[in-house]
Design an enzyme around this catalytic site. Structure first.
Site, PDB file in Angstrom:
ATOM      1  N   GLY A  46      22.223  52.866  73.956  1.00 27.64           N
ATOM      2  CA  GLY A  46      23.499  52.860  73.152  1.00 27.64           C
ATOM      3  C   GLY A  46      23.620  51.277  73.196  1.00 27.64           C
ATOM      4  CD  GLN A  51      25.867  45.977  74.314  1.00 29.29           C
ATOM      5  OE1 GLN A  51      25.826  47.143  74.003  1.00 29.29           O
ATOM      6  NE2 GLN A  51      24.833  45.473  75.358  1.00 29.29           N
ATOM      7  CB  CYS A  89      24.109  46.425  80.122  1.00 36.96           C
ATOM      8  SG  CYS A  89      24.881  46.056  78.717  1.00 36.96           S
ATOM      9  CG  LEU A  90      20.291  46.986  75.285  1.00 35.70           C
ATOM     10  CD1 LEU A  90      20.240  47.280  73.742  1.00 35.70           C
ATOM     11  CD2 LEU A  90      18.744  46.991  75.795  1.00 35.70           C
ATOM     12  CG  HIS A 131      27.472  51.185  79.240  1.00 35.88           C
ATOM     13  ND1 HIS A 131      26.625  50.734  80.740  1.00 35.88           N
ATOM     14  CD2 HIS A 131      27.118  50.300  78.725  1.00 35.88           C
ATOM     15  CE1 HIS A 131      26.328  49.700  80.291  1.00 35.88           C
ATOM     16  NE2 HIS A 131      26.320  49.259  79.202  1.00 35.88           N
ATOM     17  CD  GLU A 132      26.859  51.307  74.745  1.00 40.16           C
ATOM     18  OE1 GLU A 132      27.352  50.236  74.434  1.00 40.16           O
ATOM     19  OE2 GLU A 132      25.930  51.426  75.533  1.00 40.16           O
ATOM     20  CG  HIS A 135      29.745  46.996  75.955  1.00 34.57           C
ATOM     21  ND1 HIS A 135      29.255  45.557  76.654  1.00 34.57           N
ATOM     22  CD2 HIS A 135      28.371  47.906  76.189  1.00 34.57           C
ATOM     23  CE1 HIS A 135      28.309  45.611  77.389  1.00 34.57           C
ATOM     24  NE2 HIS A 135      27.682  46.993  77.005  1.00 34.57           N
TER      25      HIS A 135
HETATM   26 CO    CO Z   1      26.043  47.793  78.028  1.00 35.05          CO
END
Ligand code: CO
Length: 154
Positions: A46, A51, A89-90, A131-132, A135
């Protein structure tokens, strides 16, 4: 194909609230395409627009590496139950931790063309969506991790 640079934890941008998308235009489509390329290149499941440094309420969720969902201006209109899993998480490399999320969520969002849709998500899909969506409000999974100690992946 355009891979963008991932904004990493510590950058204040990740803590800002993303803005509601009002223009469903070619720029948004390009952003989503680039986000998808970036997510795939980074082996993510995701990615949210913030991000890649764009403060727009848009994200992509891809729970199985095949089916991908795009959410613009998403809202969770109903949630029930709880489930816990280890998240990463990226934007927070080499860290993971257990987070509790709703088990089921009903989502209302827009697609890239500005058409509203609803989706019921459960299990892993619900986890990634939550989660997304977090953000978009400047929230990272590390804020919600149950155990204070963080594990290192590497
Ligand atoms: Co994340």
């Amino acid at each position: 194909m355009a891979k963008r640079i991932i904004v990493k934890n510590g950058d204040p941008l990740l803590r800002l609230r993303s803005k509601v998308v009002t223009e469903f235009d070619g720029r948004l489509a390009q952003l989503l395409d680039d986000m998808r390329d970036t997510m795939i290149a980074e082996n993510g499941v995701g990615i949210a627009a913030v991000q890649v440094g764009v403060l727009k309420r848009a994200c992509i969720v891809c729970p199985d590496g095949e089916t991908s969902y795009e959410f613009i201006n998403p809202e969770i209109v109903k949630k029930s139950g709880t489930q816990s899993s280890v998240e990463g998480c990226l934007s927070v490399p080499n860290m993971s931790g257990e987070v509790e999320r709703p088990k089921k969520i009903d989502i209302r969002a827009y697609d890239r063309f500005g058409k509203q849709f609803e989706l019921k998500a459960t299990g892993y899909l619900a986890i990634i969506c939550c989660h997304e969506f977090d953000h978009m409000d400047g929230v990272l999974f590390i804020d919600k991790v149950k155990k204070p100690e963080m594990e290192k992946n590497s």
